[in-house]
Design a protein around this motif. Structure first.
Motif, PDB file in Angstrom:
ATOM      1  N   THR A 116       0.854  -1.193   0.000  1.00  0.00           N
ATOM      2  CA  THR A 116       0.000   0.000   0.000  1.00  0.00           C
ATOM      3  C   THR A 116       0.886   1.237   0.000  1.00  0.00           C
ATOM      4  O   THR A 116       1.842   1.328   0.767  1.00  0.00           O
ATOM      5  N   LYS A 117       0.555   2.175  -0.879  1.00  0.00           N
ATOM      6  CA  LYS A 117       1.263   3.455  -0.935  1.00  0.00           C
ATOM      7  C   LYS A 117       0.235   4.547  -0.695  1.00  0.00           C
ATOM      8  O   LYS A 117      -0.620   4.799  -1.546  1.00  0.00           O
ATOM      9  N   SER A 118       0.312   5.166   0.495  1.00  0.00           N
ATOM     10  CA  SER A 118      -0.649   6.202   0.886  1.00  0.00           C
ATOM     11  C   SER A 118      -0.048   7.580   0.646  1.00  0.00           C
ATOM     12  O   SER A 118       1.151   7.792   0.872  1.00  0.00           O
ATOM     13  N   LYS A 119      -0.916   8.508   0.239  1.00  0.00           N
ATOM     14  CA  LYS A 119      -0.437   9.863  -0.024  1.00  0.00           C
ATOM     15  C   LYS A 119      -1.503  10.874   0.396  1.00  0.00           C
ATOM     16  O   LYS A 119      -2.674  10.726   0.069  1.00  0.00           O
ATOM     17  N   LYS A 120      -1.053  11.886   1.152  1.00  0.00           N
ATOM     18  CA  LYS A 120      -1.897  13.023   1.524  1.00  0.00           C
ATOM     19  C   LYS A 120      -1.046  14.270   1.304  1.00  0.00           C
ATOM     20  O   LYS A 120      -0.054  14.470   1.996  1.00  0.00           O
ATOM     21  N   LYS A 124       3.887  10.967   2.269  1.00  0.00           N
ATOM     22  CA  LYS A 124       3.766   9.661   1.632  1.00  0.00           C
ATOM     23  C   LYS A 124       4.184   8.585   2.617  1.00  0.00           C
ATOM     24  O   LYS A 124       5.083   8.789   3.427  1.00  0.00           O
ATOM     25  N   TYR A 160      -6.601  10.454   2.497  1.00  0.00           N
ATOM     26  CA  TYR A 160      -5.434   9.829   1.876  1.00  0.00           C
ATOM     27  C   TYR A 160      -5.868   9.044   0.651  1.00  0.00           C
ATOM     28  O   TYR A 160      -6.865   8.326   0.695  1.00  0.00           O
ATOM     29  N   LYS A 161      -5.110   9.168  -0.416  1.00  0.00           N
ATOM     30  CA  LYS A 161      -5.305   8.332  -1.600  1.00  0.00           C
ATOM     31  C   LYS A 161      -4.290   7.198  -1.509  1.00  0.00           C
ATOM     32  O   LYS A 161      -3.137   7.427  -1.139  1.00  0.00           O
ATOM     33  N   VAL A 162      -4.751   5.997  -1.868  1.00  0.00           N
ATOM     34  CA  VAL A 162      -3.892   4.824  -1.706  1.00  0.00           C
ATOM     35  C   VAL A 162      -3.839   4.023  -3.002  1.00  0.00           C
ATOM     36  O   VAL A 162      -4.857   3.794  -3.641  1.00  0.00           O
ATOM     37  N   ASN A 164      -2.958   0.337  -4.054  1.00  0.00           N
ATOM     38  CA  ASN A 164      -2.787  -1.002  -3.490  1.00  0.00           C
ATOM     39  C   ASN A 164      -2.336  -1.952  -4.592  1.00  0.00           C
ATOM     40  O   ASN A 164      -2.917  -1.946  -5.674  1.00  0.00           O
ATOM     41  N   GLU A 178      -7.079   1.231  -6.570  1.00  0.00           N
ATOM     42  CA  GLU A 178      -6.957   2.457  -5.784  1.00  0.00           C
ATOM     43  C   GLU A 178      -8.027   2.494  -4.712  1.00  0.00           C
ATOM     44  O   GLU A 178      -9.115   1.944  -4.882  1.00  0.00           O
ATOM     45  N   LYS A 180      -9.246   5.032  -0.967  1.00  0.00           N
ATOM     46  CA  LYS A 180      -8.961   6.220  -0.169  1.00  0.00           C
ATOM     47  C   LYS A 180      -9.568   6.021   1.202  1.00  0.00           C
ATOM     48  O   LYS A 180     -10.491   5.231   1.391  1.00  0.00           O
TER      49      LYS A 180
END
Length: 186
Positions: A116-120, A124, A160-162, A164, A178, A180
């Motif tokens: 999982t790569k989360s971004k806000k 990151k 957060y957008k993720v 996966n 994807e 969130k």
């Protein structure tokens, strides 16, 4: 026996693995235990000709301890779109885990994992959840992944957008989707 096993060519498929002529009874029993129900299953069930996928992700759950469980059918485009657009809500300090239901077909899958790569905004974070190694199966596998605690603090709140990814140690990607989530004040 181990030296002979190590010096032989490594099998590339389950069929090669099953049909390998090993002299040692313990190696044969170990192979059968590793392959589980695939060792004696109808090949039409574990090697369907109409579906070449090795891993068939079925369901993704976000299970919040003492709270709601969010369930998404990974084979349904509307569910995937809902997960991407609306996602789910987590409160600060909550403990949750992911659950993944899937099938394995055609071959052994080694080192399956959920990345999982989360971004806000500019923040990151990447997490990798080990799922394991599996032979072809008839029945769906349900894997409960390790628990996570939602961070606390005003800087962590927000959406957060993720991205996966379900992948394996052979470098194969089995599904990308994807999602969130929103962290709110407890």
């Amino acid at each position: 026996v181990i030296l002979i096993w190590m010096s032989q060519d490594k099998p590339k498929t389950v069929d090669e693995f099953l049909n390998r002529k090993d002299e040692d009874e313990s190696v044969r029993k170990w192979k059968e235990s590793l392959l589980g129900d695939a060792a004696n299953a109808d090949p039409a069930l574990t090697h369907p000709k109409d579906d070449p996928r090795l891993v068939i992700p079925k369901e993704f759950k976000v299970v919040i301890n003492g709270g709601k469980t969010h369930t998404y059918n990974l084979e349904n485009k509307a569910n995937l779109e809902d997960l991407k657009k609306n996602g789910y809500e987590l409160k600060e300090g909550q403990v949750f885990h992911y659950e993944l239901t899937f099938l394995v077909h055609h071959d052994l899958v080694l080192g399956l994992k959920l990345r999982t790569k989360s971004k806000k905004m500019i923040a990151k974070q990447e997490a990798v959840f080990d799922i394991g190694s599996y032979p072809p199966t008839i029945a769906p596998i349900v894997k409960v992944l390790e628990e996570c605690e939602v961070p606390v603090g005003s800087m962590t709140r927000g959406t957060y957008k993720v991205e996966n990814t379900i992948e394996d140690d052979m470098g194969r990607t089995h599904l990308k989707f994807e999602s969130k989530f929103t962290i709110t004040k407890a």
